[in-house]
Design a protein around this motif. Structure first.
Motif, PDB file in Angstrom:
ATOM      1  N   PHE A   3     -18.320   2.894  42.602  1.00  0.00           N
ATOM      2  CA  PHE A   3     -19.115   2.465  41.449  1.00  0.00           C
ATOM      3  C   PHE A   3     -18.725   3.265  40.200  1.00  0.00           C
ATOM      4  N   MET A   4     -18.581   4.579  40.353  1.00  0.00           N
ATOM      5  CA  MET A   4     -18.195   5.414  39.212  1.00  0.00           C
ATOM      6  C   MET A   4     -16.846   4.988  38.651  1.00  0.00           C
ATOM      7  N   SER A   5     -15.901   4.758  39.539  1.00  0.00           N
ATOM      8  CA  SER A   5     -14.553   4.377  39.096  1.00  0.00           C
ATOM      9  C   SER A   5     -14.561   3.023  38.397  1.00  0.00           C
ATOM     10  N   ASP A  54     -34.136   2.393  46.493  1.00  0.00           N
ATOM     11  CA  ASP A  54     -34.816   2.072  45.236  1.00  0.00           C
ATOM     12  C   ASP A  54     -35.094   3.334  44.409  1.00  0.00           C
ATOM     13  N   PRO A  55     -35.067   3.208  43.073  1.00  0.00           N
ATOM     14  CA  PRO A  55     -34.856   1.972  42.298  1.00  0.00           C
ATOM     15  C   PRO A  55     -33.368   1.655  42.168  1.00  0.00           C
ATOM     16  N   LEU A  71     -27.791   1.620  39.667  1.00  0.00           N
ATOM     17  CA  LEU A  71     -26.548   0.922  39.331  1.00  0.00           C
ATOM     18  C   LEU A  71     -26.332   0.887  37.819  1.00  0.00           C
ATOM     19  N   ALA A  72     -27.405   0.698  37.074  1.00  0.00           N
ATOM     20  CA  ALA A  72     -27.286   0.718  35.613  1.00  0.00           C
ATOM     21  C   ALA A  72     -26.844   2.094  35.141  1.00  0.00           C
ATOM     22  N   ALA A  73     -27.371   3.150  35.761  1.00  0.00           N
ATOM     23  CA  ALA A  73     -26.984   4.507  35.379  1.00  0.00           C
ATOM     24  C   ALA A  73     -25.516   4.780  35.688  1.00  0.00           C
ATOM     25  N   PHE A  74     -24.981   4.075  36.693  1.00  0.00           N
ATOM     26  CA  PHE A  74     -23.563   4.227  37.024  1.00  0.00           C
ATOM     27  C   PHE A  74     -22.670   3.358  36.137  1.00  0.00           C
TER      28      PHE A  74
END
Length: 304
Positions: free
Chosen positions: A187-189, A220-221, A226-229
């Motif tokens: 996800f980070m990449s 959760d959340p 995912l938004a933060a990533f």
């Protein structure tokens, strides 16, 4: 004994092309109805495949089949008779234990003959318990060990960017699978490289083998994580075909897309739905009859 790689079924691929063309020309509400009927048919195939094999993962197959039907009939740019075409969209089923749903979908699209489904998990069958790209056209990478598919999908999306190609990569992960740390590195990449050609779809059925995901390691959340990533997050009902069609559209900006598809494990058969024991349970002959009756009734209701 060496197992030969399966080959395309041209006649079945022609049927799939006709169905897909008609779907794309239909109003959105009619598309949703037709996709529901197609997914219903796939569920009935999966019941018979798992019953015949005496093994499989029917709960996860049923939670993800609406999503896969939408992808293969309405979204992916693919050609079953040319499965290695350079400009094809890529699809990776990271939760490879749900191979039954993938095999049913690929066969119905003509990547190989639907008659092969009767060999599911039989000795020397190409259709073993986890998908193998060396045996099955349409399989982009071997999956089964959880946490591998998303990193591979990130790699294919990077390759497309480097080659200047416009195709997209779609990957379906299980929610329990997200407890594997390799996914979060991926996800980070994906965000770092601005992979807006990547769509990561979470089959959020909230169950894993034997227990609920939140009891094992809470996710959760998930939308906020995912938004933060760095993802554009779209959260939907994973059994709502109109919502699926909208959520699988191209990215809005340079961010990769994450679709949280809230689903029900075992969706479609009442005695299987949302029950942890059906992660890897096989229906009895009596349950097969009951499952078919329920699914047939749902089909009649959909087309009424």
């Amino acid at each position: 004994m060496q197992v030969s790689k399966l080959s395309a079924d041209a006649a079945q691929a022609a049927v799939w092309r006709d169905v897909r063309r008609d779907l794309r020309e239909a109003p959105i509400s009619e598309q949703a109805t037709r996709l529901a009927v197609l997914a219903n048919s796939a569920r009935r195939q999966i019941v018979d495949m798992i019953s015949g094999a005496g093994q499989g993962h029917i709960g996860g197959d049923f939670s993800v089949i609406d999503l896969m039907t939408t992808l293969f009939y309405s979204v992916l740019d693919i050609d079953p008779t040319n499965p290695a075409g350079n400009d094809r969209d890529r699809f990776v089923l990271s939760k490879g234990h749900c191979a039954g749903a993938l095999y049913s979908t690929l066969a119905n699209c003509g990547f190989f003959s639907p008659s092969e489904l009767s060999t599911f998990m039989a000795p020397y069958s190409a259709l073993n318990g986890h998908p193998n790209r060396n045996k099955i056209p349409g399989v982009e990478t071997n999956t089964g060990p959880l946490g591998h598919g998303l990193p591979v999908a990130v790699g294919t999306a990077i390759a497309a960017k480097l080659q200047g190609r416009a195709h997209r990569t779609f990957v379906v992960t299980g929610d329990g699978e997200l407890q594997e740390g390799s996914n979060w590195e991926a996800f980070m990449s994906a965000a770092h490289f601005k992979l807006n050609n990547l769509v990561a779809i979470v089959d959020r059925n909230r169950l894993q083998q034997g227990v609920r995901t939140e009891e094992t390691n809470a996710l959760d959340p998930l939308d906020q994580k995912l938004a933060a990533f760095g993802f554009e997050v779209r959260e939907i009902d994973g059994h709502d075909f109109v919502a699926l069609l909208d959520a699988l559209r191209p990215a809005s900006d340079t961010r990769p897309v994450a679709v949280i598809a809230n689903t029900i494990k075992g969706k479609g058969v009442s005695f299987i739905e949302d029950r942890a024991e059906w992660h890897h349970k096989v229906p009895s002959s009596e349950q097969v009859i009951l499952a078919h009756a329920e699914l047939e009734a749902q089909k009649a209701e959909a087309i009424r």
